[in-house]
Every structure is written in C-alpha cells, then in structure tokens.
Write an enzyme that holds these catalytic residues in place. Sequence first.
Site, PDB file in Angstrom:
ATOM      1  N   ASP A   1       0.816  -1.211   0.000  1.00  0.00           N
ATOM      2  CA  ASP A   1       0.000   0.000   0.000  1.00  0.00           C
ATOM      3  C   ASP A   1       0.853   1.265   0.000  1.00  0.00           C
ATOM      4  O   ASP A   1       2.074   1.212   0.175  1.00  0.00           O
ATOM      5  CB  ASP A   1      -0.947   0.002   1.219  1.00  0.00           C
ATOM      6  CG  ASP A   1      -0.254  -0.421   2.514  1.00  0.00           C
ATOM      7  OD1 ASP A   1       0.987  -0.293   2.595  1.00  0.00           O
ATOM      8  OD2 ASP A   1      -0.946  -0.885   3.428  1.00  0.00           O
TER       9      ASP A   1
ATOM     10  N   ASN B   1      -6.750  -3.110  14.538  1.00  0.00           N
ATOM     11  CA  ASN B   1      -8.157  -3.389  14.198  1.00  0.00           C
ATOM     12  C   ASN B   1      -8.300  -4.582  13.247  1.00  0.00           C
ATOM     13  O   ASN B   1      -9.375  -4.825  12.712  1.00  0.00           O
ATOM     14  CB  ASN B   1      -8.820  -2.149  13.590  1.00  0.00           C
ATOM     15  CG  ASN B   1      -8.204  -1.741  12.251  1.00  0.00           C
ATOM     16  OD1 ASN B   1      -7.250  -2.358  11.793  1.00  0.00           O
ATOM     17  ND2 ASN B   1      -8.753  -0.711  11.633  1.00  0.00           N
TER      18      ASN B   1
ATOM     19  N   HIS C   1      -6.784  -4.997  10.331  1.00  0.00           N
ATOM     20  CA  HIS C   1      -6.601  -4.748   8.889  1.00  0.00           C
ATOM     21  C   HIS C   1      -5.319  -5.403   8.382  1.00  0.00           C
ATOM     22  O   HIS C   1      -4.353  -5.567   9.122  1.00  0.00           O
ATOM     23  CB  HIS C   1      -6.637  -3.248   8.554  1.00  0.00           C
ATOM     24  CG  HIS C   1      -5.443  -2.448   8.938  1.00  0.00           C
ATOM     25  ND1 HIS C   1      -5.474  -1.079   9.058  1.00  0.00           N
ATOM     26  CD2 HIS C   1      -4.154  -2.810   9.230  1.00  0.00           C
ATOM     27  CE1 HIS C   1      -4.278  -0.634   9.387  1.00  0.00           C
ATOM     28  NE2 HIS C   1      -3.462  -1.656   9.503  1.00  0.00           N
TER      29      HIS C   1
ATOM     30  N   GLU D   1      -9.496  -2.086   5.705  1.00  0.00           N
ATOM     31  CA  GLU D   1     -10.024  -1.792   7.030  1.00  0.00           C
ATOM     32  C   GLU D   1     -11.312  -2.583   7.270  1.00  0.00           C
ATOM     33  O   GLU D   1     -12.016  -2.944   6.306  1.00  0.00           O
ATOM     34  CB  GLU D   1     -10.339  -0.287   7.133  1.00  0.00           C
ATOM     35  CG  GLU D   1      -9.164   0.636   6.816  1.00  0.00           C
ATOM     36  CD  GLU D   1      -8.138   0.714   7.939  1.00  0.00           C
ATOM     37  OE1 GLU D   1      -8.122  -0.166   8.811  1.00  0.00           O
ATOM     38  OE2 GLU D   1      -7.337   1.673   7.928  1.00  0.00           O
TER      39      GLU D   1
HETATM   40  P1  PGA Z   1       2.583  -1.648  12.504  1.00  0.00           P
HETATM   41  O1  PGA Z   1       1.390  -1.574  11.498  1.00  0.00           O
HETATM   42  O2  PGA Z   1       3.564  -2.609  11.952  1.00  0.00           O
HETATM   43  O3  PGA Z   1       3.121  -0.247  12.552  1.00  0.00           O
HETATM   44  O4  PGA Z   1       2.026  -2.101  13.815  1.00  0.00           O
HETATM   45  C1  PGA Z   1       0.877  -2.755  10.956  1.00  0.00           C
HETATM   46  C2  PGA Z   1      -0.370  -2.449  10.191  1.00  0.00           C
HETATM   47  O5  PGA Z   1      -1.034  -1.443  10.469  1.00  0.00           O
HETATM   48  O6  PGA Z   1      -0.711  -3.245   9.305  1.00  0.00           O
END
Ligand code: PGA
Length: 236
Positions: A67, A136, A138, A143
């Site tokens: 992304d 969450n 995702h 999301e």
């Molecule tokens: P993070 O993010 O590695 O900063 O915890 C992971 C994500 O949001 O997929």
Amino acid sequence: MQKLTYKNYAAMSRAAADIVVATVKAKPNTVLGLPTGSTPIGLYAELVKDYKAGKVDFSKVTTFNLDEYVGLDVKHEQSYRRFMQEQLFDHININPSNTHIPSGTAKDLNKAAKEFEVKLKESGGVDLFVLGIGTNGHIGFNEPAAGMPAYTHVVGLAEETIKVNADKFFGGDMEAVPKTAVSMGLATIMQAKKIILLSSGESKNDAIAKIESEILTLDCPGTVLHMHRDVTLLVS
Ligand code: PGA
C-alpha cells in the site's frame, strides 16, 4: 494456519528474515510481497545484515508493496516508497525497477491501481508475502467493513488507523496523516503462494485472538487468511 511464537521482537524478526532468505536462495527470481509499518523494521534490518554478509543476493528479486498513502510525494518522509528505500532497498542489490509500490500520486489513481495489478500478474505472482496486522485486524489498508474491493483500490483509512499511525509516525498529529491510501485488496494478497504474518506486542492481541477464533469476518480482515492454504503467524 500455523503459529510460531517468539520470546521477543528480535527473535521474531530473525526468524522472518530466515524465511525470506531461504525463499530467495531456493528461487533467486522470487517475487516478494512486502509491508511497511513499525513491525517489519527489524526484519528489514536483518535482511540488510544478511546481504552485507554475502548470505543473500537480491539482484533477481522483484517486490510488490501492499500500500501507499494518497497524496504524499515519494520523497515525503512518511511515504511508503521512502520508507522502503530507507529501510531496505537502498542497502541491498535489488534492481530499483523491480520494486513496485502502488502510486499514491498518479493523476488517475484507479487506473494506476489497475496497472499495478497487471504488473503483479505479469511478474508471475507473489511467491512469499510478508504481512503485518493492524490493531483493528486490517491487512494492507483493508479496514474492517461490510465489504471491500477485492483488488488494488483507493480506500479511506479507519479512524483507529489514523490515530495509531499519527502516534507512531506523525508526531501525534492526526491532521497530518493522509485520510486515504491505495491498497492491494484481500484477493490480491490471497493469491500469494505463501504468506507469513508478523505481529508483535499486546496491542495486536485482540486481532490475533480473532484470527485464532477461526471465525471469518470482514470486521477483522485478517481472519480471511484462513482461506489460504499456506499461512504462518509469527508472533512475539
Ligand atoms: P505496525 O502496522 O507494523 O506499525 O504495527 C501494521 C499495520 O497497520 O498493518
């Protein structure tokens, strides 16, 4: 789905690096799917170390990132292109033209997203996908929602994601976090031949517990990984 638990972040990162290195050794023209965020930083540092020690050759490797934020120039300090350059690509012998990240600045984002999917298909598809997971649930910027586009698409970020990313990367300034991104869809991700998902810290416990409950729900997009035949969770 398999789960491997490590005593700390460093051990998890090393184990993930071992999987990536073994994959590239077995198939020098491996296609990797890659994440950004705080979680893979240790993995990328280990891969750079392995490259510098002559243990792995990335010259034939191709990468596709999950992304990118919409509207951040590639040179912006929080763009995912810049993150990948700084954490990994600038320090290994990967061919820059083999590194692909969805465009967050194209005039026509939808058209660019479609072209990204075509490139991914033409590459032969992802051999090994490394994923992180949001608090969450995702994966990528898919999301929690009742439904979502299957393939690479423009998406609005969840309030929770904006807050978490503001705290981690934008000095707590929620206004500074882009509210939209371009993300691979769940179907894009699920087409990978093999998937490893890295999760570190208590903030991810809830998401991991939902995955482990074996209930499929788009309220926790990570649960769809049960529909893939070769997924390993690396947890610390
Ligand atoms: P993070 O993010 O590695 O900063 O915890 C992971 C994500 O949001 O997929």
